[in-house]
Design a protein around this motif. Structure first.
Motif, short mmCIF file in Angstrom:
data_model
loop_
_atom_site.label_atom_id
_atom_site.label_comp_id
_atom_site.label_asym_id
_atom_site.label_seq_id
_atom_site.Cartn_x
_atom_site.Cartn_y
_atom_site.Cartn_z
N GLU A 254 0.84 -1.20 0.00
CA GLU A 254 0.00 0.00 0.00
C GLU A 254 0.87 1.25 0.00
OE1 GLU A 254 -3.61 2.09 2.60
OE2 GLU A 254 -3.09 -0.01 2.94
N ASN A 255 1.91 1.26 0.81
CA ASN A 255 2.87 2.38 0.79
C ASN A 255 3.47 2.55 -0.60
OD1 ASN A 255 2.50 2.99 3.47
ND2 ASN A 255 4.61 2.63 4.08
N GLU A 257 2.28 1.60 -3.55
CA GLU A 257 1.31 2.09 -4.53
C GLU A 257 1.10 3.60 -4.37
OE1 GLU A 257 -2.15 -0.29 -3.96
OE2 GLU A 257 -1.22 -2.12 -4.75
N LEU A 258 1.00 4.06 -3.13
CA LEU A 258 0.80 5.49 -2.88
C LEU A 258 2.04 6.29 -3.29
CD1 LEU A 258 -0.98 5.31 0.60
CD2 LEU A 258 -2.01 5.99 -1.58
N TYR A 259 3.21 5.72 -3.04
CA TYR A 259 4.46 6.39 -3.42
C TYR A 259 4.56 6.51 -4.93
CZ TYR A 259 9.45 7.55 -3.24
OH TYR A 259 10.67 8.17 -3.37
N THR A 263 2.61 10.26 -3.69
CA THR A 263 2.57 10.63 -2.27
C THR A 263 3.99 10.76 -1.72
OG1 THR A 263 0.49 9.43 -1.99
CG2 THR A 263 1.71 9.98 0.01
N ALA A 265 7.18 10.44 0.69
CA ALA A 265 7.53 9.37 1.62
C ALA A 265 7.13 9.72 3.05
CB ALA A 265 9.02 9.07 1.55
N GLU A 267 4.58 11.15 4.09
CA GLU A 267 3.14 11.09 4.30
C GLU A 267 2.57 9.68 4.10
OE1 GLU A 267 1.20 14.03 1.92
OE2 GLU A 267 2.53 15.65 2.56
N LEU A 268 3.41 8.70 3.90
CA LEU A 268 2.93 7.32 3.72
C LEU A 268 2.32 6.82 5.02
CD1 LEU A 268 5.89 5.91 1.60
CD2 LEU A 268 3.63 6.57 0.79
N HIS A 270 1.90 3.72 6.55
CA HIS A 270 2.35 2.59 7.37
C HIS A 270 3.84 2.69 7.69
CE1 HIS A 270 -1.49 0.68 6.73
NE2 HIS A 270 -1.34 0.73 5.42
N THR A 364 9.22 3.14 1.79
CA THR A 364 8.31 3.24 0.65
C THR A 364 7.65 1.92 0.31
OG1 THR A 364 10.14 2.85 -0.89
CG2 THR A 364 9.61 5.14 -0.34
N GLY A 365 8.11 0.83 0.93
CA GLY A 365 7.53 -0.48 0.65
C GLY A 365 8.22 -1.23 -0.46
#
Length: 438
Positions: A254-255, A257-259, A263, A265, A267-268, A270, A364-365
Motif C-alpha cells: 500500500e505504501n 502504490e501510494l508512493y 505521495t 515518503a 506522508e505514507l 504505514h 516506501t515499501g
C-alpha cells in the motif's frame, strides 16, 4: 523433567506449524511472487529516483510512463500472481494437477472480487485483495482436490487419446463444479451488506489483522517467538515467515502504490511492513549477528573465535548467518541467549520510534531481495536514511553483544591456554625421555 517436556511440546508445535501444508502453500506462494515484485520495485526506484537530472532525462525520452506501468502490473497486481501460485503449491501438496489448481484458484479470486460497472475493481488486484487471494485460493484448491478424488466425476478418455488431452478432460467436471460454487458464493454475497466476498474478507479479516499488525508490539512478539525458536534449534524465520508475509506485505505494498502515485515518503500511512521487518529485525541475520561478528573480529582473544570471525564475516554481510549461529554455537547457549534474543528486538524499536518522531520517513515499501549486502539493502529499501539507521542499529547491537561475548571468549581462551600448557608439558616430557634414553 517438566522443563524437558515443555521444550518438547514447543518444538513439536513449531514443527507441526512449519509442516502445515496450507501455511507452507501461502509462504511458498508469496515467496514465488518475489521476481515479479522485484521487477516492480526496481522500475519504481528508477522512475522516482530523487536525482533531478535523471528524472528529467527519463521523462524527456518517454521512459517514465513505462517504468510506472511496470510497477502497476506487478506490485499493484500482486494478488493475481499470489492467487495462482498459492493454488499451484497447495495442489502439489494435495497431489492433484498443479496448473488446473492454480487456474481455478485464480478464477475463484477474480469472481470473489467486487465489480464496478461490470468490470473487476482494480484496487483489489493489489494489496487490498491479498487476503481474498489467500483464502479463495486455499478454498478453491481444497474443494477441487476433494472432487478429483471422486472417480465418477472424471471424464475418462480412450487409451489412444494423448495423455495431456486425457488429463485435461479428467479435470473438467471438478473444475466446472468449483467454478459454479464460487459463482454462487459471489451471487449470495452480492445481496449482503458487504456486496462481495472480497469486501467481507477485507472488513472482517484483513482490516483487523492489519490493525493488530500495525502495532509495533505485535511485531516485537513475532520476533520474540522467532528468536526463542532459533534458540532451540528451529529455523524461526521460516516459522514466522508466513505471518509476516500475510500481515505485513499488504502494508508495504500500500505504501508502494501510494508512493508510485506521487505521495511523499513522509506522508505514507504505514511505518511497519515486510520490508521494515527484513531490513531491521536482526541485521545480518536472526539475532543481529553481524554485530556479534564485528565484536568478535575486533576483540576476540580465543583463536577459534578469531578464525570463526574471518570465516563467517563475509556471509554475515550478505545476511547469511548460519555459519555463526551453528559455528559459535548460539543454539542452546545460555550465556548468549540474552543478546541473541534481545538484539533484533532493540534493532526494531530504534527505527520505529525514529520514524514516529519524524526523524526518518516511513519506508516506501520497495521489496528488497534476500542476500543483498547490509546497508546496500537498506539504501535500496529506504534510501540513505534507512542505510544510516542500519549502521546505528549495528552499533547498538555491538554494545549489546560485547559484554556477553567477552565472558564467553574469556572462557574459551582459558580452555585454549590450558590445552596449550598441557601440550608444552607433554612435549617437554618427550624431549626429556629422549635425552635420558640417549
Amino acid at each position: 523433567m517438566d522443563n524437558n517436556k515443555t521444550i518438547d511440546r514447543v518444538l513439536e508445535f513449531a514443527a507441526k506449524f512449519q509442516a502445515n501444508i496450507y501455511l507452507d502453500s501461502i509462504s511458498k506462494g508469496l515467496m514465488g511472487t518475489l521476481p515479479i515484485t522485484m521487477i516492480g520495485s526496481i522500475a519504481l526506484l528508477l522512475a522516482v529516483l530523487p536525482i533531478e537530472p535523471w528524472t528529467n532525462f527519463i521523462a524527456s525520452i518517454g521512459v517514465t510512463p513505462y517504468l510506472l506501468a511496470a510497477s502497476t502490473v506487478t506490485t499493484s497486481c500482486l494478488s493475481i500472481y499470489a492467487a495462482f501460485l498459492i493454488g499451484y503449491r497447495l495442489a502439489h501438496h494435495l497431489q492433484v494437477d498443479e496448473i488446473p489448481g492454480g487456474l481455478i484458484s485464480l478464477f475463484a479470486f477474480f469472481i470473489a472480487t467486487p465489480l464496478t460497472e461490470g468490470a473487476l475493481t482494480m484496487s483489489y488486484m493489489g494489496a487490498q485483495g491479498l487476503f481474498t487471494a489467500l483464502i479463495a485460493s486455499l478454498l478453491a484448491t481444497r474443494i477441487y482436490a476433494a472432487l478429483m478424488k471422486c472417480d465418477a466425476l472424471k471424464i475418462k478418455m480412450p487409451p489412444s487419446v494423448p495423455g495431456m488431452i486425457a488429463a485435461t478432460f479428467s479435470t473438467m467436471i471438478p473444475a466446472i463444479l468449483v467454478g459454479l460454487i464460487f459463482i454462487a458464493i459471489a451471487v449470495i454475497f452480492s445481496y449482503t451488506p458487504w456486496g462481495s466476498f472480497a469486501e467481507m474478507i477485507y472488513s472482517i479479516v484483513a482490516t483487523p489483522l492489519m490493525n493488530v499488525g500495525g502495532s509495533i508490539w505485535s511485531l516485537v512478539l513475532i520476533v520474540l517467538v522467532q528468536m526463542i525458536l532459533w534458540f532451540f534449534g528451529i529455523h524461526g524465520s521460516l516459522v514466522v515467515g508466513t505471518v509476516v508475509s500475510a500481515v505485513y506485505m499488504p502494508m508495504a505494498l500500500e505504501n508502494m502504490e501510494l508512493y508510485a502515485a506521487g505521495t511523499p515518503a513522509s506522508e505514507l500511512p504505514h511505518i511497519l511492513g515486510n520490508t521494515f521487518y527484513s531490513l531491521y529485525a536482526g541485521i545480518g541475520g536472526a539475532g543481529g549477528t553481524l554485530s556479534l561478528l564485528i565484536v568478535m573480529f575486533l576483540f576476540a582473544k580465543a583463536k577459534q573465535n578469531k578464525e570463526l570471525a574471518k570465516l563467517a564475516g563475509i556471509p554475515g554481510l550478505f545476511v547469511i548467518n548460519e555459519p555463526i549461529v551453528f559455528g559459535y554455537p548460539l543454539i542452546l547457549n545460555p550465556i548468549m541467549a540474552i543478546p541473541f534474543i534481545l538484539t533484533p528486538i532493540v534493532q526494531l524499536l530504534i527505527p520505529y520510534f525514529a520514524t514516529v518522531m519524524g526523524l526518518i520517513p516511513p519506508l516506501t515499501g520497495v521489496q528488497v531481495p534476500f542476500g543483498l549486502p547490509v546497508v546496500i539493502n537498506g539504501f535500496m529499501g529506504g534510501g540513505w536514511t534507512a542505510a544510516l539507521m542500519q549502521i546505528i542499529d549495528i552499533a547498538v547491537g555491538c554494545l549489546i553483544w560485547f559484554p556477553f561475548f567477552k565472558i564467553s571468549d574469556a572462557q574459551m581462551y582459558k580452555e585454549e591456554m590450558g590445552e596449550s600448557m598441557e601440550e608444552i608439558a607433554e612435549e617437554y616430557e618427550e624431549k626429556a625421555q629422549k635425552v635420558q634414553e640417549a
